[in-house]
Write an enzyme that holds these catalytic residues in place. Structure first.
Site, PDB file in Angstrom:
ATOM      1  N   ARG A 232       5.671  -0.543  10.383  1.00 18.30           N
ATOM      2  CA  ARG A 232       5.274  -0.637   8.919  1.00 18.30           C
ATOM      3  C   ARG A 232       3.896   0.221   9.206  1.00 18.30           C
ATOM      4  O   ARG A 232       3.587   0.568  10.204  1.00 18.30           O
ATOM      5  CB  ARG A 232       5.317  -1.863   8.171  1.00 18.30           C
ATOM      6  CG  ARG A 232       5.102  -3.031   8.950  1.00 18.30           C
ATOM      7  CD  ARG A 232       3.886  -3.096   9.672  1.00 18.30           C
ATOM      8  NE  ARG A 232       2.654  -3.156   8.739  1.00 18.30           N
ATOM      9  CZ  ARG A 232       1.489  -2.573   9.399  1.00 18.30           C
ATOM     10  NH1 ARG A 232       1.265  -2.273  10.623  1.00 18.30           N
ATOM     11  NH2 ARG A 232       0.469  -2.457   8.347  1.00 18.30           N
ATOM     12  N   GLY A 233       3.364   0.673   8.028  1.00 15.44           N
ATOM     13  CA  GLY A 233       2.424   1.599   7.752  1.00 15.44           C
ATOM     14  C   GLY A 233       2.926   3.007   7.407  1.00 15.44           C
ATOM     15  O   GLY A 233       3.790   3.474   8.243  1.00 15.44           O
ATOM     16  N   ALA A 234       2.345   3.442   6.467  1.00 11.40           N
ATOM     17  CA  ALA A 234       2.696   4.774   6.147  1.00 11.40           C
ATOM     18  C   ALA A 234       3.192   5.856   7.288  1.00 11.40           C
ATOM     19  O   ALA A 234       4.147   6.418   7.282  1.00 11.40           O
ATOM     20  CB  ALA A 234       2.015   5.568   5.075  1.00 11.40           C
TER      21      ALA A 234
ATOM     22  N   ARG B 265      11.782   2.890   2.286  1.00  9.99           N
ATOM     23  CA  ARG B 265      10.541   2.283   1.613  1.00  9.99           C
ATOM     24  C   ARG B 265      10.109   3.572   0.772  1.00  9.99           C
ATOM     25  O   ARG B 265       9.784   4.532   1.236  1.00  9.99           O
ATOM     26  CB  ARG B 265       9.491   2.222   2.701  1.00  9.99           C
ATOM     27  CG  ARG B 265       9.976   1.129   3.839  1.00  9.99           C
ATOM     28  CD  ARG B 265       9.683  -0.416   3.266  1.00  9.99           C
ATOM     29  NE  ARG B 265       8.545  -0.692   2.708  1.00  9.99           N
ATOM     30  CZ  ARG B 265       7.657  -1.352   3.134  1.00  9.99           C
ATOM     31  NH1 ARG B 265       7.568  -1.359   4.546  1.00  9.99           N
ATOM     32  NH2 ARG B 265       6.384  -1.553   2.473  1.00  9.99           N
TER      33      ARG B 265
ATOM     34  N   GLN C 189       0.079  -9.283   6.995  1.00  7.15           N
ATOM     35  CA  GLN C 189       0.025  -8.274   7.666  1.00  7.15           C
ATOM     36  C   GLN C 189      -1.493  -8.452   8.575  1.00  7.15           C
ATOM     37  O   GLN C 189      -1.719  -8.043   9.653  1.00  7.15           O
ATOM     38  CB  GLN C 189      -0.008  -6.856   7.166  1.00  7.15           C
ATOM     39  CG  GLN C 189       1.430  -6.392   6.936  1.00  7.15           C
ATOM     40  CD  GLN C 189       1.732  -6.835   5.384  1.00  7.15           C
ATOM     41  OE1 GLN C 189       1.396  -7.642   4.829  1.00  7.15           O
ATOM     42  NE2 GLN C 189       2.592  -5.725   4.909  1.00  7.15           N
TER      43      GLN C 189
ATOM     44  N   ASP D 246      -1.263   4.609   1.029  1.00  5.65           N
ATOM     45  CA  ASP D 246       0.171   4.984   1.121  1.00  5.65           C
ATOM     46  C   ASP D 246       0.660   6.153   0.405  1.00  5.65           C
ATOM     47  O   ASP D 246       1.377   6.863   0.799  1.00  5.65           O
ATOM     48  CB  ASP D 246       1.255   3.723   0.646  1.00  5.65           C
ATOM     49  CG  ASP D 246       1.137   2.613   1.796  1.00  5.65           C
ATOM     50  OD1 ASP D 246       2.323   2.772   2.718  1.00  5.65           O
ATOM     51  OD2 ASP D 246       0.170   1.818   1.906  1.00  5.65           O
TER      52      ASP D 246
ATOM     53  N   ASN E 150      -1.911   1.342  -2.304  1.00 10.90           N
ATOM     54  CA  ASN E 150      -1.996   0.846  -1.187  1.00 10.90           C
ATOM     55  C   ASN E 150      -1.438  -0.725  -1.121  1.00 10.90           C
ATOM     56  O   ASN E 150      -0.924  -1.160  -2.253  1.00 10.90           O
ATOM     57  CB  ASN E 150      -3.468   0.830  -0.663  1.00 10.90           C
ATOM     58  CG  ASN E 150      -3.617   0.332   0.924  1.00 10.90           C
ATOM     59  OD1 ASN E 150      -2.952   1.061   1.750  1.00 10.90           O
ATOM     60  ND2 ASN E 150      -4.604  -0.627   1.195  1.00 10.90           N
ATOM     61  N   LYS E 151      -1.392  -1.389  -0.012  1.00 13.85           N
ATOM     62  CA  LYS E 151      -0.922  -2.663  -0.137  1.00 13.85           C
ATOM     63  C   LYS E 151      -1.391  -3.554  -1.177  1.00 13.85           C
ATOM     64  O   LYS E 151      -2.518  -3.651  -1.358  1.00 13.85           O
ATOM     65  CB  LYS E 151      -1.329  -3.356   1.389  1.00 13.85           C
ATOM     66  CG  LYS E 151      -0.689  -4.724   1.669  1.00 13.85           C
ATOM     67  CD  LYS E 151       0.716  -4.848   1.324  1.00 13.85           C
ATOM     68  CE  LYS E 151       1.522  -3.836   2.120  1.00 13.85           C
ATOM     69  NZ  LYS E 151       2.967  -3.568   1.761  1.00 13.85           N
TER      70      LYS E 151
END
EC number: 5.3.1.23
Length: 364
Positions: free
Chosen positions: A49-51, A89, A201, A242, A252-253
């Site tokens: 995960r993470g763009a 995603r 996370q 993101d 973002n998250k």
């Protein structure tokens, strides 16, 4: 400036090896992706995960797809496969850009002129380039970030959200990479890491990275940030991104937006650290960013965290009444007006306006 020794993505013997982030911090294990479908699963189920890391995994997924073929598929078949990858995603723009970069190298207009071997080679070269480019860009943006803080070694208190370190990228990190670089520059850091509900996370991944780096840190729940800012001097909030719209609105998250509001109230600088691959000049503002909705059980129970065998990592339990509905947006959008600056490998954008963003990214 040192990069992290942590390598969450490895390409070895024509196979993709991924650090399984679902089982951290309790277990350090890797899974091997041998097909495009394996990569789609890894992205959707948040093995990775993470763009930036998602985009790199997607690029290697395309490589694995082509390496599995003995003859070229029709272009319509290829488009279907790429569409399935993109849907894994949808919020982060990086994955779409990776797919578009591959498609631009082998466009429909002259698809028939490329041999299977040429496309196989080109797909692998692109994925490897993305892997090295992301690491280089992360190191560069971290150098720019140093100018925002005192030149002389100082004591700095920083809040961060979600995970934006080596685990989310090719190996250094964006926001957490900046924090790592501040430490390397001689600053004495205290980092307050939001746990980042519901997928944790911050608690599982950022806390683990900070401990590995021996950076003094405290884990806080997401709703403690206001108390932290009101009870001690916080020098900055640094988060990742993101997707960034033309006007600077940033997805973002989930939980980033209220953190920015609290920072604004307390006069704490709020920085976004992201590479150019997170910019999306095709959308005017944040209202055009699609927000991924994830499973309700991530909110209502603990059973969603599973190991590589599908067994729950935590004791199964429900934390809400049976039948209770839940909303689970994976991201929110922070208006540009709340962002002090965007730290990129091209420089720092401040104030955050469409004009300033286009000025610094004019080559895109």
């Amino acid at each position: 400036m040192q990069e992290s020794g942590l390598k969450p993505i490895l390409w070895k013997n024509k196979e993709l090896i991924l650090l399984d982030q679902r089982v951290l911090p309790g277990t350090t294990s890797y899974i091997t992706a041998k097909t495009l479908e394996d990569c789609i699963f890894a992205i959707r189920e948040m093995v990775v995960r993470g763009a930036p890391a998602i985009a790199i995994t997607g690029a290697f997924g395309i490589t694995l797809y082509w390496n599995s073929l003995v003859s070229k598929p029709s272009f319509s078949e290829l488009k279907l496969k790429l569409s399935e990858l993109l849907e894994s995603r949808p919020t982060a723009v990086n994955l779409r850009l990776a797919i578009e970069e591959f498609s631009s190298r082998f466009p429909e207009s002259n698809y028939s002129s490329f041999s299977l071997e040429e496309i196989q080679k080109g797909a692998e070269e692109l994925a490897l380039f993305m892997l090295s480019e992301d690491l280089e860009n992360n190191l560069t943006l971290s150098k720019y970030a140093l100018s925002l803080f005192p030149k002389q070694p100082s004591s700095l208190n920083i809040i961060t959200h979600c995970n934006t370190g080596a685990l989310a990228t090719a190996g250094h990190g964006t926001a957490l990479g900046v924090i790592r670089s501040l430490r390397d520059a001689g600053h004495s850091l205290t980092v307050f890491a939001d746990e980042t509900r519901p997928y944790l996370q911050g608690a599982r991944l950022t806390a683990w990275e900070l401990q590995e780096e021996k950076i003094q840190s405290f884990l806080i729940t997401d709703n403690m940030a206001g108390w932290v800012m009101s009870s001690r001097k916080i020098d900055a909030v640094i988060v990742g991104a993101d997707r960034i719209a033309s006007n600077g609105d940033t997805a973002n998250k989930i939980g980033t937006y209220p953190l920015a509001i609290v920072a604004k109230h307390h006069g704490v600088p709020f920085y976004v650290a992201a590479t150019a691959k997170s910019m999306d000049f095709r959308i005017p503002n944040g209202s055009y960013i699609p927000i991924e909705m994830r499973k309700e059980e991530e909110i209502t129970s603990f059973g969603f965290l599973k190991d590589s065998d599908g067994k729950p990592l935590l004791k199964e339990g429900v934390i809400a009444p049976k039948g209770m509905k839940a909303l689970n947006p994976s991201f929110d959008v922070t208006p540009a007006s709340l962002i002090t600056g965007i730290i990129t490998e091209k420089g720092i954008v401040s104030p955050v306006t469409e004009e300033n963003l286009k000025k610094i990214f004019q080559s895109i």
